[in-house]
Design an enzyme around this catalytic site. Structure first.
Site, short mmCIF file in Angstrom:
data_model
loop_
_atom_site.label_atom_id
_atom_site.label_comp_id
_atom_site.label_asym_id
_atom_site.label_seq_id
_atom_site.Cartn_x
_atom_site.Cartn_y
_atom_site.Cartn_z
CB SER A 147 24.50 44.26 40.02
OG SER A 147 23.71 44.08 41.17
CE1 TYR A 160 28.58 46.05 43.28
CE2 TYR A 160 26.18 45.99 43.17
CZ TYR A 160 27.41 45.37 42.99
OH TYR A 160 27.46 44.08 42.52
P1 NAD Z 1 34.74 38.61 44.07
O1 NAD Z 1 35.04 39.52 45.22
O2 NAD Z 1 34.68 37.14 44.31
O3 NAD Z 1 35.77 38.88 42.89
C1 NAD Z 1 36.13 40.19 42.51
C2 NAD Z 1 37.30 40.16 41.53
O4 NAD Z 1 37.63 41.53 41.19
C3 NAD Z 1 38.56 39.53 42.10
O5 NAD Z 1 39.21 38.76 41.11
C4 NAD Z 1 39.42 40.74 42.47
O6 NAD Z 1 40.81 40.49 42.47
C5 NAD Z 1 39.03 41.71 41.36
N1 NAD Z 1 39.32 43.10 41.75
C6 NAD Z 1 38.86 43.78 42.82
N2 NAD Z 1 39.41 45.01 42.88
C7 NAD Z 1 40.24 45.11 41.81
C8 NAD Z 1 41.13 46.13 41.32
N3 NAD Z 1 41.29 47.30 41.94
N4 NAD Z 1 41.84 45.87 40.19
C9 NAD Z 1 41.73 44.68 39.58
N5 NAD Z 1 40.91 43.69 39.98
C10 NAD Z 1 40.19 43.90 41.08
O7 NAD Z 1 33.35 39.17 43.49
P2 NAD Z 1 32.17 38.50 42.61
O8 NAD Z 1 30.97 38.39 43.49
O9 NAD Z 1 32.63 37.33 41.84
O10 NAD Z 1 31.86 39.73 41.65
C11 NAD Z 1 32.11 39.74 40.27
C12 NAD Z 1 31.18 40.76 39.63
O11 NAD Z 1 29.84 40.35 39.81
C13 NAD Z 1 31.28 42.16 40.23
O12 NAD Z 1 31.23 43.12 39.20
C14 NAD Z 1 30.04 42.24 41.10
O13 NAD Z 1 29.61 43.57 41.28
C15 NAD Z 1 29.07 41.43 40.29
N6 NAD Z 1 27.92 40.91 41.05
C16 NAD Z 1 28.09 40.09 42.13
C17 NAD Z 1 26.98 39.65 42.83
C18 NAD Z 1 27.10 38.75 44.03
O14 NAD Z 1 26.07 38.54 44.71
N7 NAD Z 1 28.25 38.18 44.33
C19 NAD Z 1 25.71 40.04 42.42
C20 NAD Z 1 25.57 40.87 41.33
C21 NAD Z 1 26.69 41.30 40.63
#
Ligand code: NAD
Length: 265
Positions: A147, A160
């Protein structure tokens, strides 16, 4: 003749691919004929539906696991079962993640532990268990979804930011340890991406400041990110696909911002 699908037949594990960035990335890789180990917190029957959707649409081999990434033993099973179902993992995408926002002095200890386990330690476990086969094959691609918070801090995000800075460090070390083999290890550092992960933060602002969801979202995004819009999850998937290509062979050990100039400031 040009090989239009050079990655077809390879095996990718994408953690957290039932939603958001992981799910969009799964579609991008499946279009290339890459066999997929899908993973995330869906129940078994919803997991079966997702598996069938992918295998029907893309004619690839698909495996699904709902292993809880807070459990190291469950991760070991995930890697073993995915390998038995599909073959050795060639492309490992550590994407699953959660968020919780609160000042450090009030941050719930169990949330701290969950965030460190899911957003950081799980990647260590999957890497440790996938690397030997990649080393044997002399080919591998590891992409950690960090991130912008792996590069800078923001208030209320102690766990985080700690986890994401940690995964940036892990990325560098594993890249160095494997630099002489055809294994690259990189982190992508996105700014705001339109997924369920950030919804709660928008809802909180809308409630606190009596704003519409759209206005709260705009305020959240533009508070730190000069590009005044959220990225689409698919854009991250397409960047991941490039990192898997031979053209990206020399990109390793990098933490690559995809952040609308957030960290340019
Ligand atoms: P999301 O909430 O849409 O998806 C999260 C996924 O992680 C889901 O498939 C969920 O089932 C899985 N998950 C959560 N807890 C879990 C557990 N205990 N065991 C197994 N699986 C688990 O989130 P996203 O936004 O697609 O995030 C994906 C990655 O991108 C993350 O690492 C997040 O930190 C990173 N990220 C997101 C953003 C944003 O703005 N959305 C920005 C920077 C980084």
């Amino acid at each position: 003749m040009v090989n239009t699908q050079p990655l077809a037949g390879k095996v990718a594990l994408i953690t957290g691919s039932t939603s958001g960035i992981g799910l969009a990335t799964a579609h991008v890789l499946a279009e290339q004929g890459i066999n997929l180990a899908l993973h995330g917190l869906l129940n078994d029957s919803d997991g079966e539906v997702l598996t069938k959707q992918f295998s029907d649409k893309y004619d690839i081999n698909v495996y699904f696991s709902n292993a809880d990434l807070r459990d190291a033993k469950a991760i070991e099973l995930l890697i073993n079962d995915a390998t038995s179902a599909l073959g050795n993992i060639d492309i490992l995408i550590n994407n699953a993640g959660i968020q919780h926002t609160e000042r450090a002095e009030k941050f719930p200890v169990e949330k701290w532990s969950d965030i460190i386990a899911i957003n950081l330690s799980a990647a260590f476990h999957t890497i440790q268990q996938s690397l030997p086969a990649m080393q044997k094959n002399n080919w591998g691609r590891i992409i950690n979804i960090a991130s912008v918070h792996g590069l800078v801090g923001s208030v209320n995000k102690s766990a985080y930011c700690a986890a994401k800075h940690g995964i940036v460090g892990l990325t560098k070390v594993v890249a160095l340890e494997n630099a002489e083999q055809n294994i690259t290890v990189n982190a992508i550092c996105p700014g705001w991406v339109d997924t369920p992960l950030i919804k709660q933060q928008i809802v909180d602002i809308a409630e606190r400041e009596a704003l519409s969801f759209e206005q709260a979202q705009y305020n959240l995004v533009t508070a730190k990110q000069p590009l005044p819009e959220m990225m689409k999850p698919q854009q991250i998937g397409e960047f991941i696909l490039f990192l898997c290509s031979d053209s990206a062979r020399a990109i390793t050990g990098s933490s690559l911002p995809m952040d609308g100039a957030w960290t340019a400031q």
